[in-house]
Design a protein around this motif. Structure first.
Motif, mmCIF file in Angstrom:
data_model
loop_
_atom_site.group_PDB
_atom_site.id
_atom_site.type_symbol
_atom_site.label_atom_id
_atom_site.label_comp_id
_atom_site.label_asym_id
_atom_site.label_seq_id
_atom_site.Cartn_x
_atom_site.Cartn_y
_atom_site.Cartn_z
ATOM 1 N N SER A 113 18.219 21.809 56.092
ATOM 2 C CA SER A 113 19.540 22.323 55.466
ATOM 3 C C SER A 113 19.106 23.527 54.632
ATOM 4 O O SER A 113 19.749 24.539 54.781
ATOM 5 C CB SER A 113 20.113 21.425 54.517
ATOM 6 O OG SER A 113 20.891 20.120 55.241
ATOM 7 N N ILE A 114 18.074 23.160 53.877
ATOM 8 C CA ILE A 114 17.508 24.496 53.263
ATOM 9 C C ILE A 114 16.796 25.390 53.949
ATOM 10 O O ILE A 114 16.984 26.687 53.708
ATOM 11 C CB ILE A 114 16.618 24.043 52.090
ATOM 12 C CG1 ILE A 114 15.320 23.386 52.624
ATOM 13 C CG2 ILE A 114 17.281 23.026 50.998
ATOM 14 C CD1 ILE A 114 14.336 23.015 51.367
ATOM 15 N N PHE A 115 16.599 25.185 55.111
ATOM 16 C CA PHE A 115 15.664 26.094 56.049
ATOM 17 C C PHE A 115 16.801 27.001 56.438
ATOM 18 O O PHE A 115 16.635 28.258 56.552
ATOM 19 C CB PHE A 115 15.049 25.440 57.111
ATOM 20 C CG PHE A 115 14.459 26.293 57.919
ATOM 21 C CD1 PHE A 115 13.229 26.811 57.833
ATOM 22 C CD2 PHE A 115 15.126 26.736 59.280
ATOM 23 C CE1 PHE A 115 12.465 27.713 58.788
ATOM 24 C CE2 PHE A 115 14.480 27.554 60.375
ATOM 25 C CZ PHE A 115 13.293 28.144 59.934
ATOM 26 N N CYS A 116 17.738 26.396 56.876
ATOM 27 C CA CYS A 116 18.833 27.203 57.569
ATOM 28 C C CYS A 116 19.624 28.093 56.237
ATOM 29 O O CYS A 116 20.047 28.972 56.940
ATOM 30 C CB CYS A 116 20.109 26.116 58.168
ATOM 31 S SG CYS A 116 19.265 25.288 59.616
ATOM 32 N N ILE A 117 19.937 27.419 55.224
ATOM 33 C CA ILE A 117 20.614 28.450 54.268
ATOM 34 C C ILE A 117 19.793 29.434 53.928
ATOM 35 O O ILE A 117 19.915 30.556 53.665
ATOM 36 C CB ILE A 117 20.878 27.361 52.995
ATOM 37 C CG1 ILE A 117 21.981 26.436 53.218
ATOM 38 C CG2 ILE A 117 21.367 28.196 51.979
ATOM 39 C CD1 ILE A 117 21.939 25.359 52.313
ATOM 40 N N GLY A 118 18.421 29.324 53.826
ATOM 41 C CA GLY A 118 17.461 30.462 53.443
ATOM 42 C C GLY A 118 17.425 31.443 54.724
ATOM 43 O O GLY A 118 17.432 32.488 53.985
ATOM 44 N N LEU A 119 17.390 30.823 55.644
ATOM 45 C CA LEU A 119 17.412 31.818 56.651
ATOM 46 C C LEU A 119 18.669 32.778 56.737
ATOM 47 O O LEU A 119 18.609 33.889 56.945
ATOM 48 C CB LEU A 119 17.377 31.113 58.095
ATOM 49 C CG LEU A 119 17.022 32.201 59.231
ATOM 50 C CD1 LEU A 119 15.541 32.898 59.058
ATOM 51 C CD2 LEU A 119 16.911 31.165 60.708
ATOM 52 N N TYR A 120 19.699 32.117 56.479
ATOM 53 C CA TYR A 120 20.879 32.951 56.438
ATOM 54 C C TYR A 120 21.129 33.892 55.291
ATOM 55 O O TYR A 120 21.689 34.904 55.519
ATOM 56 C CB TYR A 120 22.270 31.759 56.400
ATOM 57 C CG TYR A 120 23.443 32.307 55.835
ATOM 58 C CD1 TYR A 120 24.387 33.053 56.801
ATOM 59 C CD2 TYR A 120 23.980 32.511 54.570
ATOM 60 C CE1 TYR A 120 25.596 33.557 56.360
ATOM 61 C CE2 TYR A 120 25.248 33.124 54.203
ATOM 62 C CZ TYR A 120 25.826 33.663 54.966
ATOM 63 O OH TYR A 120 26.916 34.181 54.820
ATOM 64 N N ASN A 121 20.552 33.322 54.273
ATOM 65 C CA ASN A 121 20.508 34.401 52.818
ATOM 66 C C ASN A 121 19.683 35.671 53.199
ATOM 67 O O ASN A 121 19.748 36.807 52.686
ATOM 68 C CB ASN A 121 20.080 33.568 51.653
ATOM 69 C CG ASN A 121 21.367 32.669 51.226
ATOM 70 O OD1 ASN A 121 22.465 32.975 51.400
ATOM 71 N ND2 ASN A 121 20.720 31.487 50.600
ATOM 72 N N ILE A 122 18.632 35.262 53.885
ATOM 73 C CA ILE A 122 17.495 36.360 54.300
ATOM 74 C C ILE A 122 18.359 37.584 55.012
ATOM 75 O O ILE A 122 18.354 38.696 54.916
ATOM 76 C CB ILE A 122 16.452 35.927 55.021
ATOM 77 C CG1 ILE A 122 15.402 35.043 54.042
ATOM 78 C CG2 ILE A 122 15.478 37.086 55.311
ATOM 79 C CD1 ILE A 122 14.320 34.142 54.626
#
Length: 560
Positions: free
Chosen positions: A292-301
């Motif tokens: 989850s945090i990987f996907c959210i981080g990638l989205y925010n980048i």
């Protein structure tokens, strides 16, 4: 010197049938019966001697050894993959939930006048290089290789040192240990003059050996104190999402605190089921959290600021300190929260294997954390006013509630790492005669290090609830948390340098080079010490209480 073990004299008389046992760490000996232990140890020592004498030539027609090694390889691999999966639920919960509060701790109270995109880039660069140098390079690649028959932590390093040098104030060295050490670490190399002079100097001065013991007990006390603080900050940070305006339920502070206390009581009530059962339940939660945090981080980048990738350059660290000065140095007390839980990787070694812990961190945990911190920084560079609730506000609104539920569950799991580590440390202290007698329950038939200590469990629960109710603020608890974790890491670096010289028998240049990590940690520790009046005193108080108990028990028991 104590009397050698019986099997050391009788191993030639023992029958040595072939055992198709995998060649695991020596901790495997702890799960077998006494007779098989004797036979297996004799087999190991004979193999070691044959290796030193030179390998025997194998006939080309005979493929028995090759097939046996192949099956043994796959058996080892499957076992380590399973342990790596379980380690997510025990070891990495704490480390993986740090994105909940790191950026808030970095900027809260330290950098109110420096909340600019360049400073945010610099803060991420600091977090990235801290994660790379200390957990990845120091612990995963070096420290995890210094286990004491499968056990890790400061006490294990001290025990390892005492069996290779006369440092102990206890009769801890046995004659048979030398042969086992030769098997594990290979043939001894002649040490250089400098380490042997240092070794002799330490062995001759009892005051220095007493000081070494006190340092080790301080490290153990800080780990136990960390077991009180970690559950409080993890759970309180997770449920704080219910107070975020506009996206949460906007509950009152008292309601959120009550919910946190209920979750903490449930967490400690689960401990009696054992590490393996807890890991089976918790591992999927942590894996889902990391995804989850990987996907959210990638989205925010991608969505907010792709230029954040430039902050991987250490040049932004220089710009950060050039712009912030002394305030930037004080903010290191918040940056170090990104690596809290790292010591649990080493302290929990008895519950798993070094390879399984390395595999889980390098392949999954490390990249997920880097992407998450990068994504948060990308979001904050465009939404600077969201720093107090940076994690929850960086979550896209459609997935807020699913992520909140996963974050709450993951924060509960995050406390498991240090609780398990506390059980291991108490067990090691008890074995060295430095802790009062407690009931130790072995919860696994396959891993000797998986234990549960009822008395310690309930003491930790009461103290954790007192910290949560007493402070009611994750920033203040974070100050105590960072001081405890960094003190333990600093002590581990010092002990590890001695292990490199005296146990691994490397040149003093290698030991001195390893102390570079101590310099880095010393800078972080100096910033954490400045937070003592603002909550850091809790770590010192807890450590003082536990070190007094251990020191008095250690010296008072022989008198009685």
């Amino acid at each position: 010197m104590s009397k050698p073990r019986a099997w050391a004299h009788e191993r030639k008389k023992l029958p040595l049938p072939f055992f198709p046992l995998p060649r695991f760490d020596l901790v495997v000996l702890s799960i077998t019966g006494l007779e098989i232990q004797n036979q297996y140890l004799a087999l190991l020592i004979n193999k070691s001697r044959c290796t030193r004498a030179g390998p025997k030539r194998m006939e080309p027609e005979s493929g028995t050894l090759t097939s046996r090694n192949r099956s043994q390889f796959f058996l080892n691999l499957s076992r380590n993959l399973l342990l790596a999966y379980h380690s997510f639920g025990v070891v990495y919960g704490d480390l993986s939930t740090s994105p909940l509060y790191v950026y808030r701790s970095v900027f809260s109270g330290n950098l109110p006048d420096y909340q600019t995109p360049d400073v945010i880039f610099g803060a991420f660069s600091l977090i990235f290089w801290t994660l790379t140098l200390i957990p990845l390079l120091k612990y995963v690649f070096i420290v995890l290789g210094a286990d004491d028959n499968g056990e890790g932590g400061a006490i294990a390093l001290y025990s390892l040192l005492c069996r290779h040098a006369k440092f102990s104030l206890l009769p801890n060295q046995q004659a048979a240990d030398e042969e086992l050490s030769s098997y594990k670490y290979g043939p001894s190399q002649p040490p250089s003059n400098s380490p042997s002079l240092l070794k002799s100097f330490l062995e001759k001065h009892k005051r220095l050996r007493t000081a070494l013991l006190i340092v080790v007990l301080l490290g153990a006390s800080m780990v136990i104190g960390d077991g009180v603080i970690t559950p409080a900050i993890s759970v309180m940070s997770a449920v704080s999402g219910l107070q975020v305006q506009g996206v949460g339920l906007e509950l009152t502070h008292g309601a959120v605190l009550l919910l946190a206390c209920v979750i903490l009581i449930g967490l400690f009530a689960l401990q009696h089921t054992g590490t393996q059962r807890v890991a089976i339940v918790f591992a999927p939660i942590v894996i889902l959290w990391l995804i989850s945090i990987f996907c959210i981080g990638l989205y925010n980048i991608i969505h907010w600021n792709p230029k954040i990738v430039y902050a991987l350059s250490p040049h932004y660290i220089i710009k950060f300190f050039r712009e912030t000065g002394r305030a930037g140095w004080l903010s290191l007390g918040g940056v170090l929260l990104s690596i809290t839980g790292t010591e649990a990787m080493f302290a929990d070694l008895g519950h798993f294997t070094a390879f399984s812990i390395r595999l889980a961190f390098a392949a999954v945990v490390y990249p997920c954390l880097v992407i998450q911190y990068m994504g948060q920084a990308a979001y904050l560079s465009k939404n600077i006013t969201s720093i107090p609730d940076s994690f929850y506000k960086s979550i896209p609104e459609p997935v807020f509630w699913p992520v909140f539920v996963i974050a709450t569950l993951a924060s509960v799991v995050g406390s498991q790492a240090i609780i398990s580590a506390t059980f291991s440390i108490v067990k090691q202290c008890h074995a060295l005669g430095c802790f009062p007698r407690v009931k130790i329950v072995h919860t696994s038939k396959h891993m000797f290090g998986q234990i549960y200590i009822p008395e310690i469990n309930w003491i930790l629960m009461v103290l954790t609830l007192l910290v949560a109710v007493g402070f009611q603020d994750t920033t203040l608890v974070g100050h105590a948390y960072g001081l405890a974790c960094m003190t333990v890491m600093f002590i581990t670096t010092f002990l590890m340098a001695l292990v490199i010289s005296f146990v691994w028998q490397k040149n003093i240049v290698y030991a001195t080079g390893f102390l570079v990590f101590g310099v880095i940690e010393g800078i972080y520790l100096s910033a954490a010490i400045m937070k003592v009046p603002q909550g850091g005193w809790v770590s010192l108080l807890l450590a003082f209480v536990f070190i007094v108990v251990m020191y008095v028990w250690h010296y008072g028991t022989p008198v009685l």
